[in-house]
Design a protein around this motif. Structure first.
Motif, PDB file in Angstrom:
ATOM      1  N   ALA A 236      -6.252   3.476   0.349  1.00 38.07           N
ATOM      2  CA  ALA A 236      -5.009   3.567   1.122  1.00 38.07           C
ATOM      3  C   ALA A 236      -5.175   4.486   2.323  1.00 38.07           C
ATOM      4  O   ALA A 236      -4.725   4.171   3.440  1.00 38.07           O
ATOM      5  CB  ALA A 236      -3.875   4.076   0.230  1.00 38.07           C
TER       6      ALA A 236
ATOM      7  N   TYR B 132       1.450   3.690   3.091  1.00 36.86           N
ATOM      8  CA  TYR B 132       0.353   2.812   3.492  1.00 36.86           C
ATOM      9  C   TYR B 132       0.721   1.339   3.508  1.00 36.86           C
ATOM     10  O   TYR B 132      -0.123   0.497   3.831  1.00 36.86           O
ATOM     11  CB  TYR B 132      -0.848   3.023   2.566  1.00 36.86           C
TER      12      TYR B 132
ATOM     13  N   PRO C 215      -4.813   0.791  -4.069  1.00 36.44           N
ATOM     14  CA  PRO C 215      -4.664   1.792  -3.001  1.00 36.44           C
ATOM     15  C   PRO C 215      -5.145   3.185  -3.368  1.00 36.44           C
ATOM     16  O   PRO C 215      -5.625   3.922  -2.501  1.00 36.44           O
ATOM     17  CB  PRO C 215      -3.154   1.783  -2.722  1.00 36.44           C
TER      18      PRO C 215
END
Length: 297
Positions: A146, A176, A199
């Motif tokens: 991320a 993100y 992520p």
């Protein structure tokens, strides 16, 4: 100013050699604690900026003086070496006296002596990275997928906040989410599966190469190779999708293998290592863009 003059030195070989040794030590002290500026044109010495050419001139004179110290045979050889190095030191001190801007330190855990200082400061100055806190960058922590895609998104200077990435593990309200959605649209990332992005997972070295490679292609950047191709000892461990990316990133000087000849494609990069790679690529792209624009003008 060193205060040395060849005429002030007693003309004996041992005295000349001692004088040269003293100058070598003085030059070496000046060359310590160096940080190259983000644009590569300036160097910080003792928190003062000097032009890179001034630094290189002193470095070359210092290197030559060390050879002369070992190999000089005549009085004239030593006298010339002393004169050359003394002049280089005087020129360098004069360059430092102009008092250019001091080195800025935004993160307490990334001092000016840190090997990645200039890369991190460059990204920070461009608004591309923030720390874990306002004062800590956490350079030794692994960088997550991320975090990495978010920096690439910022590098693109695109501000789209619409659209979905299509990944089940990327919630719409995360810092993100827009970056991941952009990465999918731009062809920079494919996720870790058809439905997941992962992520919070640390990004692997081969994933970094793949994203950097795709991002450069997205920006229309053509790489210039600075080193030869290398067959790493763990070449067979590099995933097929990342082979070209790893080769290009390595030959372009953006990422290196390890001293034992391995690449560790499934290994992780920390935040400092990632900052260096991202900064180098961004500087390559912006430099190329600037040159193209100047020709277009």
């Amino acid at each position: 100013y060193t205060g040395f003059s060849v005429r002030d030195v007693d003309p004996s070989k041992s005295t000349l050699k001692a004088a040269l040794a003293q100058l070598i030590d003085e030059a070496e002290e000046l060359l310590d604690n160096v940080a190259i500026s983000s644009n590569g044109a300036e160097i910080a010495v003792n928190r003062q900026w000097v032009e890179q050419r001034d630094y290189q001139a002193l470095e070359q004179a210092w290197t030559a003086a060390q050879k002369d110290y070992r190999n000089a045979e005549t009085f004239t050889d030593y006298q010339q070496a002393i004169s050359d190095l003394a002049q280089a030191i005087e020129d360098f001190r004069e360059a430092m006296s102009y008092g250019l801007q001091p080195v800025s330190v935004h993160f307490s855990d990334v001092p000016a002596s840190h090997w990645a200082f200039e890369h991190i400061e460059y990204l920070y100055s461009q608004g591309l990275v923030t720390g874990k806190t306002t004062t800590l960058f956490a350079p030794d922590e692994p960088i997550t997928r991320a975090e990495f895609i978010t920096i690439l998104y910022r590098m693109s200077r695109e501000n789209s906040t619409t659209g979905s990435s299509g990944f089940s593990d990327v919630a719409a309200n995360t810092y993100y989410s827009a970056a991941v959605a952009w990465g999918v649209r731009a062809g920079v990332t494919n996720g870790t599966s058809a439905t997941t992005f992962s992520p919070d997972a640390p990004i692997t070295r081969e994933e970094i190469c793949a994203m950097l490679y795709r991002y450069a292609n997205y920006q229309g950047h053509n790489f210039s190779y600075t080193q030869a191709a290398q067959a790493f000892t763990d070449q067979n461990d590099i995933s097929t999708y990342a082979l070209s990316a790893v080769d290009t990133m390595h030959r372009s000087g953006i990422i290196d293998g390890y001293i034992n000849g391995s690449f560790l494609p499934q290994g992780y990069a920390n935040r400092a290592e990632a900052a260096k790679m991202l900064a180098l690529l961004q500087q390559m792209i912006t430099s190329t863009t600037a040159v193209t624009a100047s020709y277009a003008a």
